[in-house]
Design an enzyme around this catalytic site. Structure first.
Site, short mmCIF file in Angstrom:
data_model
loop_
_atom_site.label_atom_id
_atom_site.label_comp_id
_atom_site.label_asym_id
_atom_site.label_seq_id
_atom_site.Cartn_x
_atom_site.Cartn_y
_atom_site.Cartn_z
N HIS A 87 0.81 -1.20 0.00
CA HIS A 87 0.00 0.00 0.00
C HIS A 87 0.85 1.26 0.00
O HIS A 87 0.89 2.00 0.97
CB HIS A 87 -0.94 -0.01 1.20
CG HIS A 87 -2.08 -0.95 1.01
ND1 HIS A 87 -2.69 -1.62 2.04
CD2 HIS A 87 -2.72 -1.35 -0.10
CE1 HIS A 87 -3.65 -2.38 1.56
NE2 HIS A 87 -3.68 -2.24 0.26
N CYS A 145 4.37 -12.64 1.99
CA CYS A 145 5.35 -12.60 3.08
C CYS A 145 5.22 -13.86 3.97
O CYS A 145 4.10 -14.32 4.24
CB CYS A 145 5.10 -11.35 3.92
SG CYS A 145 6.17 -11.22 5.34
N HIS A 173 -9.52 -5.76 4.24
CA HIS A 173 -8.09 -5.65 3.92
C HIS A 173 -7.66 -6.93 3.19
O HIS A 173 -8.07 -8.03 3.57
CB HIS A 173 -7.28 -5.47 5.21
CG HIS A 173 -5.84 -5.14 4.95
ND1 HIS A 173 -4.91 -6.10 4.60
CD2 HIS A 173 -5.16 -3.97 4.98
CE1 HIS A 173 -3.73 -5.52 4.43
NE2 HIS A 173 -3.85 -4.22 4.66
N GLU A 175 -5.01 -8.69 3.13
CA GLU A 175 -4.39 -9.76 3.92
C GLU A 175 -5.44 -10.54 4.69
O GLU A 175 -5.41 -11.78 4.73
CB GLU A 175 -3.36 -9.16 4.90
CG GLU A 175 -2.69 -10.25 5.73
CD GLU A 175 -1.93 -9.70 6.92
OE1 GLU A 175 -1.20 -8.70 6.79
OE2 GLU A 175 -2.06 -10.29 8.01
N SER A 315 -2.44 2.26 3.98
CA SER A 315 -1.56 1.36 4.73
C SER A 315 -2.01 1.23 6.18
O SER A 315 -2.01 2.19 6.94
CB SER A 315 -0.12 1.90 4.67
OG SER A 315 0.66 1.32 5.67
N SER A 316 -2.39 0.00 6.53
CA SER A 316 -2.91 -0.27 7.87
C SER A 316 -1.85 0.01 8.93
O SER A 316 -2.09 0.68 9.93
CB SER A 316 -3.37 -1.73 7.92
OG SER A 316 -3.46 -2.20 9.22
N ASN A 317 -0.62 -0.49 8.70
CA ASN A 317 0.40 -0.35 9.76
C ASN A 317 0.79 1.12 9.94
O ASN A 317 1.07 1.55 11.05
CB ASN A 317 1.60 -1.26 9.47
CG ASN A 317 2.53 -0.70 8.41
OD1 ASN A 317 3.44 0.04 8.73
ND2 ASN A 317 2.29 -1.02 7.15
N SER A 391 5.63 0.05 4.32
CA SER A 391 5.61 0.06 2.85
C SER A 391 6.13 1.38 2.29
O SER A 391 5.94 1.66 1.11
CB SER A 391 4.18 -0.21 2.36
OG SER A 391 3.25 0.59 3.07
S1 SF4 Z 1 4.33 -5.80 7.55
FE1 SF4 Z 1 5.98 -6.59 6.27
S2 SF4 Z 1 7.00 -8.20 7.47
FE2 SF4 Z 1 4.98 -7.79 8.39
S3 SF4 Z 1 3.63 -9.29 7.42
FE3 SF4 Z 1 3.45 -7.42 6.22
S4 SF4 Z 1 4.96 -7.67 4.59
FE4 SF4 Z 1 5.46 -9.19 6.18
#
Ligand code: SF4
Length: 409
Positions: A87, A145, A173, A175, A315-317, A391
């Protein structure tokens, strides 16, 4: 090309060929320099403090590299991405510029033929999509991943043992959609408020809101979670044995709390002795997410004036990093340098929401004059903390820092 040569999960060994291109697009000598100087850059009144962990994670590095290698390995073929590879708009645009086409929806898969190459993104694809590509006999380059695959293995084992997977994540999402497709029974909860509803259902909630609606408790539950559970989900039966997992990029503290809430609800309903056969837990937050969340907390504790969190708005993170940062000081989730409109104005994603907004007076301590007024003498430095989602390329971080230097004069 034989059958075994149609599916790839590892490098084509072409890193030497694509490395220069990757460096040109994503690498930043300035970031290397700041890292080497203790994650600090001082210039004029500005102090830029970088988090100790930020930017591309191992999974993203690998996925992006494989995508570039795929272009080099199949120069004459049509190449498709089942979705955005990660993302980040910059990375996706670069790949599109190399002739890689991003499939926008399920229907667009119909144009793929045996002669084509399909790249699967770092967050993987649902099982049905994978089967469809295998049937088409196209070349598959799978960049999923390893940390995502370990969540899949976890929910598969829950299913084999008759547990419903309760996944802390966002049901739409990519994932989480891929993870859900590997579970027989699942329910996705996005936050503590939703987990609370699930816990009340488990407990029976005799005086709760569930009872007061026309559809009754079960109907209301299914209406609330209709997009977030497996087909035929029956909360009366399927919440009796729960295996907990999470989308790899969720807020780790919230995941731990939700897991505890579910454990407690089952304990209250069935008793301590039953807990062992009714509840399983496995923390599937990936280490890269955890490291970035820990690092932004540490940076926040250093009392910055402002924190910028850089990354794609989808981007979630990155969104979760902004949530953590905002616990310490004003924090702005920006996509790239263009979001810093001026000393006065910044465009950013609202923390914990989807809207993109503009904020005036962002470089200003509450109740005080702006930091950069010409007449105002400020002896204190302006401390800006910076982090970036998993990302976000370093090049984008560099551009934001450069923009900060430019506007500060
Ligand atoms: S954030 Fe990065 S390391 Fe973590 S699961 Fe997603 S792609 Fe893999």
């Amino acid at each position: 090309m034989t059958e075994s040569e149609k599916s790839f999960r590892t490098s084509f060994g072409l890193k030497g060929i694509v490395q220069h291109q990757l460096d040109q697009s994503y690498h930043s000598p300035l970031i290397d320099k700041i890292r080497a100087a203790g994650f600090l850059l001082k210039t004029g009144r500005l102090e830029i403090h970088l988090a100790k962990e930020f930017g591309f994670c191992y999974g993203v590095e690998r996925a992006v590299e494989y995508a570039y290698e795929t272009r080099a390995r199949f120069p004459d073929r049509r190449i498709f991405l089942t979705n955005e590879i990660i993302h980040n708009p910059r990375v996706n645009a670069e790949l599109q510029g190399m002739g890689v086409k991003i499939l926008t929806d399920d229907a667009s898969r119909s144009e793929i033929t045996e002669k084509d190459v399909v790249i699967m993104p770092a967050f993987g694809v649902p099982v049905e999509a994978l089967r469809e590509f295998e049937k088409k006999r196209c070349v598959i380059v799978d960049t999923t991943c390893g940390s995502v695959m370990s969540v899949w293995r976890r929910v598969e084992s829950y299913s084999q043992d008759g547990f419903t997977s309760v996944i802390h994540g966002k049901y739409d999402h990519e994932e989480t959609r891929a993870t859900c497709s590997r579970a027989v029974k699942y329910l996705v909860v996005k936050d503590k408020a939703q987990a609370e509803q699930v816990c009340k259902y488990i407990a029976g909630d005799p005086a709760g809101a569930w009872q007061k609606t026309p559809g009754g408790k079960r109907g209301t539950f299914l209406e609330k979670f209709k997009s977030a559970c497996s087909e035929g989900f029956d909360p009366d039966k399927d919440l009796g044995k729960i295996g907990f997992a999470n989308q790899t990029t969720m807020l780790s503290r919230e995941s731990i709390e939700i897991s505890e809430m579910l454990r407690e609800a089952l304990r209250a309903r069935y008793g301590e002795a039953e807990l062992q056969v009714r509840f399983r837990h496995f923390d599937t937050i990936c280490s890269a997410t955890q490291d970035r969340q820990d690092a932004i907390r540490k940076l926040g504790e250093k009392k910055m004036n402002v924190i910028l969190v850089i990354g794609g708005y989808k981007s979630s993170n990155t969104g979760h990093l902004a949530e953590i940062a905002s616990e310490f000081c004003p924090a702005y989730h920006v996509e790239d340098a263009s979001a810093i409109v001026s000393r006065e104005k910044i465009r950013h994603k609202k923390t914990g929401a989807q809207e993109i907004v503009e904020t005036e007076g962002w470089l200003q301590k509450r109740g005080q004059a702006p930091f950069f007024t010409e007449t105002k003498k400020i002896s204190d430095p302006l401390q800006i903390g910076i982090t970036a989602g998993a990302s976000t390329p370093n090049r984008v971080v560099e551009e934001v820092i450069q923009r900060l230097i430019d506007i500060s004069g």
